[in-house]
Scaffold this motif. Structure first.
Motif, PDB file in Angstrom:
ATOM      1  N   ASP A 193       0.835  -1.205   0.000  1.00 35.60           N
ATOM      2  CA  ASP A 193       0.000   0.000   0.000  1.00 35.60           C
ATOM      3  C   ASP A 193       0.867   1.251   0.000  1.00 35.60           C
TER       4      ASP A 193
ATOM      5  N   ASP B  94       2.277   1.681  -3.449  1.00 36.26           N
ATOM      6  CA  ASP B  94       1.291   2.240  -4.381  1.00 36.26           C
ATOM      7  C   ASP B  94       1.118   3.742  -4.169  1.00 36.26           C
ATOM      8  N   ARG B  95       1.132   4.173  -2.916  1.00 36.88           N
ATOM      9  CA  ARG B  95       1.023   5.604  -2.640  1.00 36.88           C
ATOM     10  C   ARG B  95       2.256   6.347  -3.146  1.00 36.88           C
TER      11      ARG B  95
END
Length: 532
Positions: A84, A87-88
């Motif tokens: 996550d 992805d950020r």
């Protein structure tokens, strides 16, 4: 291969910045950099003006060799963060107009990777042929004389299979068998996983050694082995740069070509005259085979002139050049040429035709950081001592300010940062004449001036310690003159010109009164020629 002027690929005008995340910025005080720390420094990357970042491996790994020993290609190592967070990071970089390149390590895995655990369990396992296995030699020892780059035989015995496996690098880094189509398909799946998450390309690690001789022929003695590390006592004819390797690179290129506007660059092997074939002919290979010729060159005007000419003549006619001045396993060039000439190198890098790569810290003139013997982490130095192969001095954490922890961590850094009075980002951002200011100004000038992004390279005769060349488009010409000496040199040219920049950052942009200029010691200049 290059496109037409109206269809230029993004990487042909990009400036690419290599980051070793473990040494860039720590966010949680454990002394090791991570993705959250990198995210916190995006303002710096945007301010500097780079177009893409290349990250050394961030995959799950026991980290025996800076993460190039991978346990799981499709997960983020917990020391760096989570998927996550990754992805950020991709989204945030793209929002800043910065692309992301990941390291692809297709030659080997860690020995605790599930593929190797299964392959080593039995000769009859489903992945039995995923790695390079061989029966003992006639004397019961290793199958042949191949050597590991980290010292000793490249073959390691496995009791379960009663066979040896091959490892080009650490014994814990078994080589994959690229002759097996299932291995190729698995690496393709890895690429799809990251490309589908928005990654803009890959740098292929050890791309020249993906295939080894299937007859297991012994490597011949190296006639130049005297005074070289023991792993170099053989010439790697049957283990490195085999012709069959090109089909592996072509396969990787086919995968990446399934996505628009993605870059494939790679670590290649051999001298300048061997680099051209990594571009490919009828079948494309690497967009950018990384070229370290400037690092290897003698540092004088005539040698640099010859180095540049030899490289440009060695690559295919329509290939796009690439220039690299630093890296995670290359010695800091500032330690070789000194701080004053490092500024000259910065101007050379940003004005040569091609894509420039530099390593975090090069932009502040970082030199090798002394590493006490009890702090050494690099297996090269531990396993092949006494040959100055240690890469830790290059991998020392980024120094953001002059505090004890350098602004890198609130804990103890995983490697020493070096003395507090060493160059740091905060100090140099305050100094409008610093080498950091010079890197930023040169990157901005490249973006502004078409000649420096896409112009052809026109060599001129370098004399009297001054390296000279010209960049030319159909609309203009730019001259570059670099004084490689510490003493002043008078330089003459033909035509009228306007000074665009000096490496000293203290000359105004203005027309020059005549076709000559007195270059101060260690000074380079960029001059825009008046159109005739």
């Amino acid at each position: 291969m290059t496109k037409s002027r109206d269809e230029r690929a993004w990487w042909q005008s990009a400036v690419i910045y290599e980051i070793a995340p473990i040494s860039f910025q720590d966010s949680n005080g454990d002394g090791k950099g991570d993705l959250a720390g990198l995210m916190s420094r995006l303002d710096y990357l945007g301010w500097l003006g780079i177009d893409a970042v290349w990250l050394t491996p961030i995959y799950r790994s026991p980290f025996r060799d800076l993460g190039y020993d991978i346990s799981d290609y499709c997960s983020i190592d917990p020391g760096f963060g989570t998927l996550d967070e990754f992805d950020r990071l991709v989204s945030a970089l793209h929002a800043e107009g910065i692309r992301l390149i990941l390291d692809l390590v297709p030659n080997h895995t860690a020995d605790d990777h599930a593929w190797f655990v299964e392959s080593s369990s039995s000769r009859h396992s489903a992945k039995s042929d995923w790695y390079i296995w061989a029966d003992p030699g006639e004397n019961g020892g290793p199958p042949n004389n191949w050597l590991s780059r980290f010292g000793g035989s490249a073959w390691e015995w496995c009791d379960a299979r009663r066979q040896y496996y091959y490892h080009s690098f650490l014994v814990e880094q078994p080589d994959l068998n690229w002759r097996n189509p299932d291995v190729r398909a698995a690496i393709a799946d890895v690429m799809h996983f990251w490309l589908d998450r928005g990654v803009d390309g890959f740098r292929v690690d050890a791309s020249a050694v993906l295939i080894k001789d299937d007859l297991l022929r012994d490597n011949p003695p190296n006639p130049q082995a005297k005074d070289k590390p023991p792993p170099q006592r053989h010439t790697s004819v049957f283990t490195d740069d085999r012709p069959e390797t090109m089909s592996c690179i072509e396969f990787i290129r086919e995968v990446i070509d399934g996505y628009p506007d993605r870059l494939l660059c790679g670590e290649v092997q051999g001298k300048t005259d061997r680099i051209g074939h990594f571009y490919g002919n009828d079948r494309p290979r690497l967009h950018l085979p990384l070229n370290f010729a400037l690092l290897d060159s003698q540092w004088d005007a005539l040698s640099l002139q010859a180095t540049i000419d030899a490289y440009l003549n060695a690559i295919p006619k329509d290939a796009w050049p690439v220039w690299v001045i630093g890296g995670h396993d290359k010695q800091r060039i500032a330690s070789k040429i000194g701080a004053a000439q490092m500024r000259v190198l910065a101007m050379l890098l940003m004005t040569l035709r091609g894509t420039p790569f530099f390593f975090m810290g090069d932009e502040i003139g970082r030199k090798r950081v002394p590493i006490p013997a009890d702090r050494i982490r690099d297996p090269f130095e531990k396993l092949v001592p006494g040959y100055e192969l240690c890469r830790d001095p290059e991998r020392a954490p980024m120094r953001w300010d002059d505090s004890e922890s350098g602004g890198f961590t609130t804990g103890g850094p995983w490697l020493p940062l070096g003395p507090g009075d060493a160059p740091n980002v905060a100090q140099q951002r305050r100094d409008e004449h610093s080498i950091l200011a010079l890197f930023r100004a040169l990157i901005a000038l490249r973006r502004e001036h078409a000649c420096l992004r896409e112009g052809s390279h026109a060599p001129l005769r370098s004399q009297n310690d001054v390296l000279v060349f010209k960049r030319v488009t159909h609309t203009g010409e730019v001259l570059v003159a670099l004084n490689i000496a510490a003493e002043p040199r008078r330089w003459h040219w033909h035509g009228r010109g306007r000074l665009l920049m000096s490496t000293h950052l203290d000359r105004p942009r203005e027309p020059l009164p005549d076709a000559s200029i007195l270059l101060r010691g260690n000074e380079g200049v960029i001059i825009e020629l008046a159109r005739r």
